[in-house]
Structure formats: structure tokens, C-alpha cells
Motif scaffolding. Structure first.
Motif, PDB file in Angstrom:
ATOM      1  N   TRP A   1      -4.807  -3.909 -21.946  1.00  0.00           N
ATOM      2  CA  TRP A   1      -3.973  -4.233 -21.151  1.00  0.00           C
ATOM      3  C   TRP A   1      -4.419  -3.910 -19.566  1.00  0.00           C
ATOM      4  O   TRP A   1      -4.972  -2.862 -19.416  1.00  0.00           O
ATOM      5  CB  TRP A   1      -2.671  -3.487 -21.403  1.00  0.00           C
ATOM      6  CG  TRP A   1      -1.467  -3.600 -20.634  1.00  0.00           C
ATOM      7  CD1 TRP A   1      -0.984  -4.655 -19.886  1.00  0.00           C
ATOM      8  CD2 TRP A   1      -0.402  -2.691 -20.527  1.00  0.00           C
ATOM      9  NE1 TRP A   1       0.155  -4.045 -19.248  1.00  0.00           N
ATOM     10  CE2 TRP A   1       0.604  -3.142 -19.695  1.00  0.00           C
ATOM     11  CE3 TRP A   1      -0.124  -1.425 -21.141  1.00  0.00           C
ATOM     12  CZ2 TRP A   1       1.618  -2.529 -19.382  1.00  0.00           C
ATOM     13  CZ3 TRP A   1       1.051  -0.584 -20.706  1.00  0.00           C
ATOM     14  CH2 TRP A   1       2.080  -1.351 -19.980  1.00  0.00           C
ATOM     15  N   ILE A   2      -4.309  -4.863 -18.534  1.00  0.00           N
ATOM     16  CA  ILE A   2      -4.349  -4.305 -17.334  1.00  0.00           C
ATOM     17  C   ILE A   2      -3.234  -4.678 -16.414  1.00  0.00           C
ATOM     18  O   ILE A   2      -2.741  -5.823 -16.584  1.00  0.00           O
ATOM     19  CB  ILE A   2      -5.618  -5.303 -16.912  1.00  0.00           C
ATOM     20  CG1 ILE A   2      -6.907  -4.885 -17.685  1.00  0.00           C
ATOM     21  CG2 ILE A   2      -5.902  -4.995 -15.260  1.00  0.00           C
ATOM     22  CD1 ILE A   2      -8.106  -6.035 -17.224  1.00  0.00           C
ATOM     23  N   GLU A   3      -2.822  -3.984 -15.652  1.00  0.00           N
ATOM     24  CA  GLU A   3      -1.584  -3.981 -14.715  1.00  0.00           C
ATOM     25  C   GLU A   3      -1.641  -3.630 -13.471  1.00  0.00           C
ATOM     26  O   GLU A   3      -2.373  -2.594 -13.091  1.00  0.00           O
ATOM     27  CB  GLU A   3      -0.532  -3.288 -15.505  1.00  0.00           C
ATOM     28  CG  GLU A   3       0.945  -3.584 -14.970  1.00  0.00           C
ATOM     29  CD  GLU A   3       2.199  -3.047 -15.863  1.00  0.00           C
ATOM     30  OE1 GLU A   3       3.120  -3.715 -16.069  1.00  0.00           O
ATOM     31  OE2 GLU A   3       2.139  -1.750 -16.425  1.00  0.00           O
ATOM     32  N   GLU A   4      -1.294  -4.705 -12.651  1.00  0.00           N
ATOM     33  CA  GLU A   4      -1.414  -4.321 -11.133  1.00  0.00           C
ATOM     34  C   GLU A   4      -0.699  -3.084 -10.638  1.00  0.00           C
ATOM     35  O   GLU A   4       0.229  -2.806 -11.148  1.00  0.00           O
ATOM     36  CB  GLU A   4      -1.088  -5.554 -10.457  1.00  0.00           C
ATOM     37  CG  GLU A   4      -0.939  -5.470  -8.899  1.00  0.00           C
ATOM     38  CD  GLU A   4      -0.626  -6.666  -8.389  1.00  0.00           C
ATOM     39  OE1 GLU A   4       0.587  -7.321  -8.670  1.00  0.00           O
ATOM     40  OE2 GLU A   4      -1.616  -7.460  -7.481  1.00  0.00           O
ATOM     41  N   PHE A   5      -1.060  -2.337  -9.821  1.00  0.00           N
ATOM     42  CA  PHE A   5      -0.338  -1.200  -9.081  1.00  0.00           C
ATOM     43  C   PHE A   5       1.136  -1.663  -8.656  1.00  0.00           C
ATOM     44  O   PHE A   5       1.104  -2.986  -7.946  1.00  0.00           O
ATOM     45  CB  PHE A   5      -1.141  -0.579  -8.115  1.00  0.00           C
ATOM     46  CG  PHE A   5      -2.265   0.478  -8.465  1.00  0.00           C
ATOM     47  CD1 PHE A   5      -2.379   0.816  -9.494  1.00  0.00           C
ATOM     48  CD2 PHE A   5      -3.228   0.462  -7.337  1.00  0.00           C
ATOM     49  CE1 PHE A   5      -3.477   1.423 -10.004  1.00  0.00           C
ATOM     50  CE2 PHE A   5      -4.319   1.088  -7.744  1.00  0.00           C
ATOM     51  CZ  PHE A   5      -4.501   1.974  -8.903  1.00  0.00           C
ATOM     52  N   PHE A   6       2.171  -1.042  -9.142  1.00  0.00           N
ATOM     53  CA  PHE A   6       3.387  -1.515  -8.611  1.00  0.00           C
ATOM     54  C   PHE A   6       3.655  -1.267  -7.102  1.00  0.00           C
ATOM     55  O   PHE A   6       4.296  -2.126  -6.464  1.00  0.00           O
ATOM     56  CB  PHE A   6       4.729  -0.695  -9.214  1.00  0.00           C
ATOM     57  CG  PHE A   6       5.869  -0.718  -8.910  1.00  0.00           C
ATOM     58  CD1 PHE A   6       6.545  -1.953  -9.283  1.00  0.00           C
ATOM     59  CD2 PHE A   6       6.552   0.274  -8.152  1.00  0.00           C
ATOM     60  CE1 PHE A   6       7.893  -2.244  -8.586  1.00  0.00           C
ATOM     61  CE2 PHE A   6       7.922  -0.131  -7.691  1.00  0.00           C
ATOM     62  CZ  PHE A   6       8.355  -1.284  -7.666  1.00  0.00           C
ATOM     63  N   ASN A   7       3.042  -0.379  -6.420  1.00  0.00           N
ATOM     64  CA  ASN A   7       3.059  -0.138  -5.268  1.00  0.00           C
ATOM     65  C   ASN A   7       2.177  -1.045  -4.104  1.00  0.00           C
ATOM     66  O   ASN A   7       0.974  -1.169  -4.474  1.00  0.00           O
ATOM     67  CB  ASN A   7       2.388   1.476  -4.906  1.00  0.00           C
ATOM     68  CG  ASN A   7       2.560   1.827  -3.206  1.00  0.00           C
ATOM     69  OD1 ASN A   7       2.696   0.885  -2.502  1.00  0.00           O
ATOM     70  ND2 ASN A   7       2.553   3.082  -2.880  1.00  0.00           N
ATOM     71  N   SER A   8       2.810  -1.950  -3.672  1.00  0.00           N
ATOM     72  CA  SER A   8       2.074  -3.048  -2.943  1.00  0.00           C
ATOM     73  C   SER A   8       1.150  -2.532  -1.712  1.00  0.00           C
ATOM     74  O   SER A   8       0.307  -3.302  -1.292  1.00  0.00           O
ATOM     75  CB  SER A   8       3.191  -4.198  -2.287  1.00  0.00           C
ATOM     76  OG  SER A   8       3.731  -3.424  -1.600  1.00  0.00           O
ATOM     77  N   GLU A   9       1.325  -1.253  -1.368  1.00  0.00           N
ATOM     78  CA  GLU A   9       0.357  -0.828  -0.243  1.00  0.00           C
ATOM     79  C   GLU A   9      -0.749  -0.579  -1.133  1.00  0.00           C
ATOM     80  O   GLU A   9      -1.846  -0.382  -0.143  1.00  0.00           O
ATOM     81  CB  GLU A   9       1.213   0.376   0.142  1.00  0.00           C
ATOM     82  CG  GLU A   9       2.194   0.079   0.983  1.00  0.00           C
ATOM     83  CD  GLU A   9       2.431  -0.734   2.374  1.00  0.00           C
ATOM     84  OE1 GLU A   9       1.284  -0.483   2.935  1.00  0.00           O
ATOM     85  OE2 GLU A   9       3.128  -1.721   2.139  1.00  0.00           O
ATOM     86  N   MET A  10      -0.895  -0.359  -2.224  1.00  0.00           N
ATOM     87  CA  MET A  10      -2.255   0.044  -2.867  1.00  0.00           C
ATOM     88  C   MET A  10      -2.915  -1.261  -3.501  1.00  0.00           C
ATOM     89  O   MET A  10      -2.033  -2.233  -4.152  1.00  0.00           O
ATOM     90  CB  MET A  10      -1.793   1.039  -4.028  1.00  0.00           C
ATOM     91  CG  MET A  10      -1.343   2.313  -3.309  1.00  0.00           C
ATOM     92  SD  MET A  10      -0.981   3.534  -4.917  1.00  0.00           S
ATOM     93  CE  MET A  10      -2.514   3.758  -5.312  1.00  0.00           C
TER      94      MET A  10
ATOM     95  N   TRP B   1     -10.122  -8.707 -11.095  1.00  0.00           N
ATOM     96  CA  TRP B   1      -9.691  -7.480 -11.904  1.00  0.00           C
ATOM     97  C   TRP B   1     -10.942  -7.209 -13.055  1.00  0.00           C
ATOM     98  O   TRP B   1     -10.817  -6.463 -13.942  1.00  0.00           O
ATOM     99  CB  TRP B   1      -8.498  -7.630 -12.696  1.00  0.00           C
ATOM    100  CG  TRP B   1      -7.398  -7.798 -12.021  1.00  0.00           C
ATOM    101  CD1 TRP B   1      -7.318  -7.694 -10.260  1.00  0.00           C
ATOM    102  CD2 TRP B   1      -5.920  -7.981 -12.220  1.00  0.00           C
ATOM    103  NE1 TRP B   1      -6.126  -7.820  -9.943  1.00  0.00           N
ATOM    104  CE2 TRP B   1      -5.174  -8.107 -11.220  1.00  0.00           C
ATOM    105  CE3 TRP B   1      -5.302  -7.946 -13.549  1.00  0.00           C
ATOM    106  CZ2 TRP B   1      -3.798  -8.098 -11.078  1.00  0.00           C
ATOM    107  CZ3 TRP B   1      -4.085  -8.065 -13.732  1.00  0.00           C
ATOM    108  CH2 TRP B   1      -3.084  -7.922 -12.282  1.00  0.00           C
ATOM    109  N   SER B   2     -12.226  -7.791 -12.913  1.00  0.00           N
ATOM    110  CA  SER B   2     -13.025  -7.648 -13.722  1.00  0.00           C
ATOM    111  C   SER B   2     -13.821  -6.451 -13.510  1.00  0.00           C
ATOM    112  O   SER B   2     -13.665  -5.817 -12.621  1.00  0.00           O
ATOM    113  CB  SER B   2     -14.049  -8.758 -13.990  1.00  0.00           C
ATOM    114  OG  SER B   2     -14.834  -8.517 -12.497  1.00  0.00           O
TER     115      SER B   2
END
Length: 190
Positions: free
Chosen positions: A96-105, A146-147
């Protein structure tokens, strides 16, 4: 491990505020995020994912729930591999790979299945990651990749809730994350 995954992820989300597809709705319900299940092996965010991978996207006014076609990768928030399957990310089997929730990061969290890591494939990097027992937060330069591309990896942002760059004054946490980043850079990518 799989049973605890939702609780671990929620705990990580609450403590770090970095990951997840969380959107406050004022109640106990969650948004019906659009998602697509891959029907063949395909390249997503520079990662070859197998058939049956769930791709989850940002909330969208016109798209909810299961989609018939893959949406724009710019909207992608999560890659969740089929049950029991993993891909190699830095020599570690991840599911599983998940983008940070905080859009500033700019980055994502990677979740490993260490039960699938054979003893002969272990490295100092994988041992440090496994010692955290949870997701590894990675900051990146290019959001479209994301690799395990060391040229794109800016830093190791976190390793579970135990080690976080946020706590700049905690030398123990910073030293651990610095060591992880250093060991990550030593991994030979394919």
C-alpha cells in the motif's frame, strides 16, 4: 497484520496528520471516494502494479465509488495492491502506498509486509523500517513518481508515529530518520 492495518493507519493519521484520504464530513460517515480496480498490469506513478490493484482518487463532485475507467493520476491518493500481493520498493515488499493527507507536504507513506521479506533480502534499511512496525513517510521532489527512485526521494519524513521530522528538537528521532535516509540511499534500485 491485515486486521490491525485500518486501526494502525487511523492512529498514524490522527497523530501525524500526514496520510490518509480523510475528509471531515461532520459525522461518522466517510466520503464515497472514486476508485478504480485495475483490469490488467499497468504503470501508475512510475510503479508497475498488478491486475486487481485498487487506485483511490480525491473526492470528486461527478465521480463517486467504483469507476469504469482509470482517472487522472494527478487525482490519485492511494495504491492498494490485491490481498496477499506486494511490489518491491527499496528491496522491501510493500502492499500500500498513500499520498500524505496534508497538501502542503509533497510525499506519501509506504506500508510494508515484512512477513514476505526473506532473510537473504534484509538490509540495514529494511531492519530500521521494520523496527518501526508501521508506515514509512517519504518526501519527494516530483509528485508524479512514487517509485523507489532515489533521485526523487528528498527525505524520510517519518517512520510510524515514533519517529517524525516534525519533532526537530528531538535528536533521537532526527538521528534515526537521518540513518534511515542514509541507508535508503545505499539500496541498489532496479
Amino acid at each position: 497484520m491485515k486486521i490491525l492495518r485500518p486501526f494502525t493507519s487511523l492512529f498514524t493519521l490522527v497523530v501525524t496528520g500526514c496520510v490518509g484520504n480523510m475528509n471531515p464530513t461532520g459525522g461518522n460517515s466517510t466520503p464515497n471516494y472514486p476508485y478504480y480496480i485495475t483490469t490488467e498490469t499497468m504503470l501508475v506513478k512510475n510503479i508497475m502494479v498488478p491486475k486487481g490493484t485498487k487506485l483511490t482518487y480525491n473526492e470528486h463532485f461527478f465521480a463517486k465509488g467504483k469507476q469504469e475507467h482509470k482517472m487522472s493520476e494527478q487525482r490519485l491518493t492511494s495504491i492498494n495492491l490485491p490481498e496477499g500481493q506486494t511490489i518491491d520498493w527499496g528491496g522491501v515488499p510493500v502492499y500500500w502506498i498513500e499520498e500524505f493527507f496534508n497538501s502542503e507536504m509533497r510525499g506519501y507513506t509506504v506500508y510494508a509486509d515484512f512477513s514476505k521479506l526473506s532473510a537473504d533480502k534484509k538490509t540495514k534499511f529494511s531492519e530500521l523500517w521494520q523496527s518501526c512496525s508501521d508506515g514509512l513517510g517519504i518526501t519527494i521532489k516530483n509528485k508524479e513518481d512514487w517509485s523507489f527512485n532515489k533521485e526523487n526521494i528528498a527525505d524520510v519524513e517519518s517512520c510510524s508515529v515514533n519517529y517524525q521530522r516534525y519533532f526537530k528538537d528531538d535528536s533521537r528521532q532526527q538521528t534515526f530518520l537521518n540513518e534511515m535516509h542514509s541507508e535508503l540511499q545505499k539500496i541498489n534500485s532496479k
